[in-house]
Design a protein around this motif. Structure first.
Motif, PDB file in Angstrom:
ATOM      1  N   HIS A  86       0.875  -1.143   0.080  1.00  0.00           N
ATOM      2  CA  HIS A  86       0.175   0.146   0.058  1.00  0.00           C
ATOM      3  C   HIS A  86       0.826   1.292  -0.040  1.00  0.00           C
ATOM      4  CE1 HIS A  86       1.242   0.149   3.936  1.00  0.00           C
ATOM      5  NE2 HIS A  86       0.678  -1.199   4.308  1.00  0.00           N
ATOM      6  N   GLN A  87       2.108   1.111   0.383  1.00  0.00           N
ATOM      7  CA  GLN A  87       2.759   2.372   0.491  1.00  0.00           C
ATOM      8  C   GLN A  87       3.057   2.957  -0.952  1.00  0.00           C
ATOM      9  OE1 GLN A  87       3.909  -0.423   1.773  1.00  0.00           O
ATOM     10  NE2 GLN A  87       6.025  -0.672   1.700  1.00  0.00           N
ATOM     11  N   TYR A  88       2.717   2.157  -1.987  1.00  0.00           N
ATOM     12  CA  TYR A  88       2.862   2.722  -3.393  1.00  0.00           C
ATOM     13  C   TYR A  88       1.392   2.846  -4.017  1.00  0.00           C
ATOM     14  CZ  TYR A  88       7.415   0.015  -2.761  1.00  0.00           C
ATOM     15  OH  TYR A  88       8.579  -0.438  -2.293  1.00  0.00           O
ATOM     16  N   ASN A  89       0.450   2.869  -3.120  1.00  0.00           N
ATOM     17  CA  ASN A  89      -0.973   3.171  -3.553  1.00  0.00           C
ATOM     18  C   ASN A  89      -1.698   3.779  -2.306  1.00  0.00           C
ATOM     19  OD1 ASN A  89      -3.379   3.330  -4.570  1.00  0.00           O
ATOM     20  ND2 ASN A  89      -3.824   1.238  -4.638  1.00  0.00           N
ATOM     21  N   ALA A 100      -5.652   0.327   9.420  1.00  0.00           N
ATOM     22  CA  ALA A 100      -4.791   1.455   9.661  1.00  0.00           C
ATOM     23  C   ALA A 100      -5.317   2.882   9.698  1.00  0.00           C
ATOM     24  CB  ALA A 100      -4.058   1.563   8.061  1.00  0.00           C
ATOM     25  N   LYS A 101      -6.680   2.657   9.593  1.00  0.00           N
ATOM     26  CA  LYS A 101      -7.614   3.885   9.704  1.00  0.00           C
ATOM     27  C   LYS A 101      -7.812   4.000  11.366  1.00  0.00           C
ATOM     28  CE  LYS A 101     -10.831   5.183   7.065  1.00  0.00           C
ATOM     29  NZ  LYS A 101     -11.942   5.248   6.330  1.00  0.00           N
ATOM     30  N   ALA A 102      -8.134   2.785  12.062  1.00  0.00           N
ATOM     31  CA  ALA A 102      -8.514   2.648  13.216  1.00  0.00           C
ATOM     32  C   ALA A 102      -7.315   3.124  14.203  1.00  0.00           C
ATOM     33  CB  ALA A 102      -8.989   1.316  13.695  1.00  0.00           C
ATOM     34  N   VAL A 103      -6.192   2.819  13.737  1.00  0.00           N
ATOM     35  CA  VAL A 103      -4.939   3.053  14.576  1.00  0.00           C
ATOM     36  C   VAL A 103      -4.641   4.527  14.174  1.00  0.00           C
ATOM     37  CG1 VAL A 103      -2.486   2.374  14.880  1.00  0.00           C
ATOM     38  CG2 VAL A 103      -4.217   0.605  14.767  1.00  0.00           C
ATOM     39  N   ALA A 127       4.089  -2.565   8.164  1.00  0.00           N
ATOM     40  CA  ALA A 127       4.082  -2.074   6.921  1.00  0.00           C
ATOM     41  C   ALA A 127       3.722  -0.574   6.580  1.00  0.00           C
ATOM     42  CB  ALA A 127       3.062  -2.914   5.942  1.00  0.00           C
ATOM     43  N   TYR A 128       3.065  -0.047   7.513  1.00  0.00           N
ATOM     44  CA  TYR A 128       2.801   1.339   7.486  1.00  0.00           C
ATOM     45  C   TYR A 128       3.658   2.247   8.084  1.00  0.00           C
ATOM     46  CZ  TYR A 128      -1.961   0.652   5.230  1.00  0.00           C
ATOM     47  OH  TYR A 128      -2.941   0.549   4.453  1.00  0.00           O
ATOM     48  N   GLY A 129       4.567   1.718   8.663  1.00  0.00           N
ATOM     49  CA  GLY A 129       5.793   2.335   9.337  1.00  0.00           C
ATOM     50  C   GLY A 129       5.943   2.501  10.786  1.00  0.00           C
ATOM     51  N   SER A 164       9.373  -8.124   2.901  1.00  0.00           N
ATOM     52  CA  SER A 164       8.748  -8.353   4.005  1.00  0.00           C
ATOM     53  C   SER A 164       9.980  -8.539   5.291  1.00  0.00           C
ATOM     54  CB  SER A 164       8.268 -10.049   4.152  1.00  0.00           C
ATOM     55  OG  SER A 164       9.384 -10.719   3.626  1.00  0.00           O
ATOM     56  N   ALA A 165      11.114  -8.682   5.061  1.00  0.00           N
ATOM     57  CA  ALA A 165      12.014  -8.472   6.094  1.00  0.00           C
ATOM     58  C   ALA A 165      12.066  -7.193   6.499  1.00  0.00           C
ATOM     59  CB  ALA A 165      13.621  -8.817   5.430  1.00  0.00           C
ATOM     60  N   ARG A 166      12.070  -6.036   5.771  1.00  0.00           N
ATOM     61  CA  ARG A 166      11.993  -4.885   6.277  1.00  0.00           C
ATOM     62  C   ARG A 166      10.881  -4.404   6.908  1.00  0.00           C
ATOM     63  NH1 ARG A 166      13.494  -4.064   0.712  1.00  0.00           N
ATOM     64  NH2 ARG A 166      15.529  -3.151   0.466  1.00  0.00           N
ATOM     65  N   ILE A 167       9.780  -5.026   6.780  1.00  0.00           N
ATOM     66  CA  ILE A 167       8.482  -4.829   7.528  1.00  0.00           C
ATOM     67  C   ILE A 167       8.619  -5.649   8.939  1.00  0.00           C
ATOM     68  CG2 ILE A 167       6.243  -5.267   7.742  1.00  0.00           C
ATOM     69  CD1 ILE A 167       5.817  -4.964   4.801  1.00  0.00           C
ATOM     70  N   ALA A 168       9.201  -6.763   8.749  1.00  0.00           N
ATOM     71  CA  ALA A 168       9.197  -7.840   9.938  1.00  0.00           C
ATOM     72  C   ALA A 168      10.058  -7.103  11.023  1.00  0.00           C
ATOM     73  CB  ALA A 168       9.530  -9.109   9.510  1.00  0.00           C
TER      74      ALA A 168
END
Length: 211
Positions: A86-89, A100-103, A127-129, A164-168
């Motif tokens: 989603h970071q690309y969209n 993501a909206k709830a948090v 994944a959203y940082g 996935s590694a960057r996210i994990a």
């Protein structure tokens, strides 16, 4: 517990939990084990993506449901990869990911996932940082999640760490009871401490109901 080639942390954890180990030969005779649950650490077909079948991983099998596929944690799956692109969209944040909206996700937001489960929500938030601390009190679920998380954190493709590694690597997993952990955090109230979350996320599990 089928303990063929398990990592050191898993060997120590299984002893702490007093899990009963079986041999690979016994593993081949599941029908003789009767009911209960089996945790195995081997390269087997869990019904996931092709890359998931090529290396050893932890999986859980309900012996009373022989037709059910084993459960494992795979952050390299195509489905999860699609969710975390989603970071690309930017439209995906508004339309597809209600969590993501709830948090109210934001880069470096400190989130405490007090009911980590198999880690999907923690992974999406990361994944959203977000910087996520994930808590899990079930020994079996914690072991499954830790195995999947460590595999994801070490994933490399063509000499570079994977998406996935960057996210994990934004997720820290703790084997802890959420209530006890948050009581400890309450002692830090009013103190500037990176351990204090800005958001506490809860998504409790409910008993399985057969339809």
């Amino acid at each position: 517990f089928c303990n063929e080639g398990w990592p050191e942390w898993l060997a120590e954890f299984s002893l702490e939990q007093k899990w009963v180990a079986i041999s690979a030969e016994q593993m081949l005779k599941l029908d003789e084990l009767g009911s209960g649950f089996l945790i195995s650490y081997m390269a087997n077909d869990v019904g996931g993506d092709a890359q998931e079948k090529s290396f050893k991983h932890l999986s859980l099998l309900d012996l009373s449901l022989p037709k059910q596929k084993p459960i494992c944690v795979n952050f390299e799956s195509a489905k999860l990869d699609y969710r975390t692109q989603h970071q690309y969209n930017k439209k995906a944040l508004n339309k597809n990911e209600l969590i993501a909206k709830a948090v109210a996700v934001a880069p470096e937001l400190r989130v405490l996932d007090a009911t980590a489960g198999l880690g999907t929500d923690s992974f999406v938030l990361a994944a959203y940082g977000c910087k996520v601390v994930a808590l899990e009190s079930s020994p079996v679920v914690y072991a499954l999640l830790r195995d999947g998380l460590e595999r994801a954190q070490e994933a490399v493709y063509a000499g570079e760490i994977t998406h996935s590694a960057r996210i994990a690597r934004r997720i820290s997993l703790l084997f802890a009871d959420a209530v006890s952990y948050m009581r400890e955090l309450s002692l830090l109230r009013g103190v500037a401490d990176e351990r204090l979350p800005q958001v506490v996320y809860l998504d409790p599990m409910y008993p399985y109901v057969k339809k």
